[in-house]
Design an enzyme around this catalytic site. Structure first.
Site, PDB file in Angstrom:
ATOM      1  N   GLY A 117       0.818  -1.214   0.000  1.00 42.49           N
ATOM      2  CA  GLY A 117       0.000   0.000   0.000  1.00 42.49           C
ATOM      3  C   GLY A 117       0.847   1.257   0.000  1.00 42.49           C
ATOM      4  N   ASP A 142      -8.205  -1.245   1.739  1.00 40.56           N
ATOM      5  CA  ASP A 142      -8.785   0.078   1.990  1.00 40.56           C
ATOM      6  C   ASP A 142      -9.122   0.840   0.706  1.00 40.56           C
ATOM      7  OD1 ASP A 142      -8.165  -0.587   4.598  1.00 40.56           O
ATOM      8  OD2 ASP A 142      -6.321   0.596   4.636  1.00 40.56           O
ATOM      9  N   GLY A 185     -10.726   0.218   6.831  1.00 38.86           N
ATOM     10  CA  GLY A 185     -10.580   1.205   5.764  1.00 38.86           C
ATOM     11  C   GLY A 185      -9.687   2.373   6.122  1.00 38.86           C
ATOM     12  N   ARG A 281     -26.662  -3.318  19.366  1.00 41.10           N
ATOM     13  CA  ARG A 281     -25.588  -4.313  19.388  1.00 41.10           C
ATOM     14  C   ARG A 281     -24.495  -3.898  18.415  1.00 41.10           C
ATOM     15  NH1 ARG A 281     -28.062  -5.516  23.195  1.00 41.10           N
ATOM     16  NH2 ARG A 281     -28.779  -7.558  23.893  1.00 41.10           N
ATOM     17  N   HIS A 287     -10.369  -8.351  11.148  1.00 36.27           N
ATOM     18  CA  HIS A 287      -9.498  -8.981  10.153  1.00 36.27           C
ATOM     19  C   HIS A 287     -10.178 -10.044   9.307  1.00 36.27           C
ATOM     20  CE1 HIS A 287      -6.786  -6.874  12.817  1.00 36.27           C
ATOM     21  NE2 HIS A 287      -5.960  -6.834  11.804  1.00 36.27           N
TER      22      HIS A 287
HETATM   23  O1  F6P Z   1      -4.619  -1.101   5.755  1.00 35.38           O
HETATM   24  C1  F6P Z   1      -5.303  -2.297   5.934  1.00 35.38           C
HETATM   25  C2  F6P Z   1      -5.880  -2.379   7.328  1.00 35.38           C
HETATM   26  O2  F6P Z   1      -6.599  -3.599   7.439  1.00 35.38           O
HETATM   27  C3  F6P Z   1      -6.728  -1.191   7.743  1.00 35.38           C
HETATM   28  O3  F6P Z   1      -8.021  -1.243   7.190  1.00 35.38           O
HETATM   29  C4  F6P Z   1      -6.673  -1.319   9.241  1.00 35.38           C
HETATM   30  O4  F6P Z   1      -6.863  -0.076   9.873  1.00 35.38           O
HETATM   31  C5  F6P Z   1      -5.278  -1.826   9.496  1.00 35.38           C
HETATM   32  O5  F6P Z   1      -4.836  -2.415   8.288  1.00 35.38           O
HETATM   33  C6  F6P Z   1      -5.199  -2.834  10.603  1.00 35.38           C
HETATM   34  O6  F6P Z   1      -3.862  -3.183  10.816  1.00 35.38           O
HETATM   35  P1  F6P Z   1      -3.414  -4.395  11.731  1.00 35.38           P
HETATM   36  O7  F6P Z   1      -3.603  -5.661  10.942  1.00 35.38           O
HETATM   37  O8  F6P Z   1      -2.001  -4.159  11.999  1.00 35.38           O
HETATM   38  O9  F6P Z   1      -4.271  -4.402  12.948  1.00 35.38           O
END
Ligand code: F6P
Length: 363
Positions: A117, A142, A185, A281, A287
């Site tokens: 990215g 994202d 995102g 809720r 992830h």
């Molecule tokens: O950039 C991808 C992303 O999944 C974002 O959407 C999120 O904020 C971040 O990475 C989460 O990072 P990590 O996997 O380190 O918690």
């Protein structure tokens, strides 16, 4: 033989393996290229001994359908601001790019394809400026990299979010609840916006449109008053109220960006404090949006990106990022692509269409 190094950096994303396979398959049509992968982004190069693996056609066979990355990845240890332990036990932030470029050259590497990215592409650009022939491939769920219609992985994340949203709609309706679903995102609301349109959300809150809590509360009340006794909200992890800032952030040493997450609980409390009586809720998808097999659309973009990236190497067109523009695959200077974030335009077609569907952005 010429040597190419392939790396996957930053958060993982569905389609990384399809890019790797595309590179290796295209390279195998030539007779003079050896392809190597570095484990966990450039960490594999920075370690002593180096942790690299030779990528052959047999290594990549069938991997395009697998989530994650066979090379592993990390969003820590950014060589542009590397936390280096000092003799006195303190940590100093240093730029390891010059050392890295020298090391790659001394180990006989002729080129690098860096799949990642914005943070990873800033590393690509820094290496390129120091004379390393680099090609970039834009990755992230994202979709916040400019110059490309889509990054690969985004559509899979939307599909996962949309499937989860559908499940929350039926339970919201059975219990007459307000369901808040938080999606990833970072500072871009793309996943939230696509999911809201796809799933038919009542409310979609994104970082680009700070929300007015009163408007959100009114929308919820009017749904209940009209006899539609449930509400489904999608909120992007970077969203915040007009009066507030992002509340849920965690910084980590050596990490490119802060960690977001948990904003749905903030919103839930704000709604309760504002007197919303319905049961609320919260669901944080987290992830799940990054894992699993890429959908066909992402497999296609990722595979073509891999082939095109290798072709840029063969054509010695370095400092370029492969991109998808107007349904065509081309490339732009990495410098241009990282000069701006791709965020949702509050006045753009998609937001206006979503409003036409009755979705409130709380503005
Ligand atoms: O950039 C991808 C992303 O999944 C974002 O959407 C999120 O904020 C971040 O990475 C989460 O990072 P990590 O996997 O380190 O918690």
């Amino acid at each position: 033989m010429k040597k190419l190094l392939v790396t996957t950096g930053g958060g993982d994303c569905p389609g990384l393996n399809a890019v790797i396979r595309g590179i290796v398959k295209r390279a195998s049509l030539e007779s003079d290229w050896e392809i190597w992968g570095s484990f966990e982004a450039l960490n594999g190069v920075m370690e002593e001994p180096m942790r690299l693996t030779k990528l052959e056609e047999s290594t990549v066979s069938g991997i395009h359908v697998r989530g994650g990355t066979i090379l592993g990845t990390t969003n820590k240890g950014n060589p542009l601001s590397f936390p280096e332990k000092q003799a006195d036990g303190t940590t100093k932030i240093v730029n390891r790019i010059p050392w890295l470029v020298d090391r790659l050259k001394s180990k006989g590497f002729d080129a690098v394809i860096n799949i990642g990215g914005d943070g990873s592409q800033a590393i690509s650009q820094a290496m390129f400026e120091l004379g390393m022939p680099v090609v970039g491939v834009p990755k992230t769920i994202d979709n916040d990299l400019s110059s490309t219609d889509f990054t690969f992985g985004f559509q899979t994340a939307v599909q996962t979010a949309s499937d989860s949203f559908d499940r929350l709609v039926t339970t919201a309706s059975s219990h007459h609840r307000v369901m808040i679903m938080e999606v990833m995102g970072r500072n871009a609301g793309w996943i939230a916006l696509y999911t809201a349109i796809s799933g038919g959300a009542e409310i979609c809150l994104i970082p680009e449109i700070p929300y007015d809590l009163n408007v959100v509360v009114d929308r919820i009340r009017s749904r209940y008053n009209n006899g539609r006794g449930f509400v489904n909200i999608v909120i992007a992890e970077g969203a915040h109220a007009k009066e507030g800032s992002i509340t849920s952030t965690v910084g980590e040493e050596g990490r490119i960006a802060v960690r977001l997450g948990g904003v749905c609980y903030t919103l839930s409390q704000q709604l309760k404090d504002a007197g919303v009586e319905a049961d609320i809720r919260e669901t944080v998808l987290g992830h799940t949006q990054r894992g699993g097999t890429p959908i066909a659309f992402d497999r296609v973009i990722a595979s073509v990106f891999g082939v095109k990236a290798m072709e840029l190497v063969l054509g010695e067109k370095f400092g370029q990022l492969v991109v998808l523009q107007n349904n065509d695959y081309t490339s732009v200077p990495i410098k241009e692509a990282i000069s701006a974030y791709n965020v949702v335009d509050p006045n753009g077609t998609l937001v206006q269409a979503a409003k036409g569907l009755g979705i409130s952005f709380g503005d």
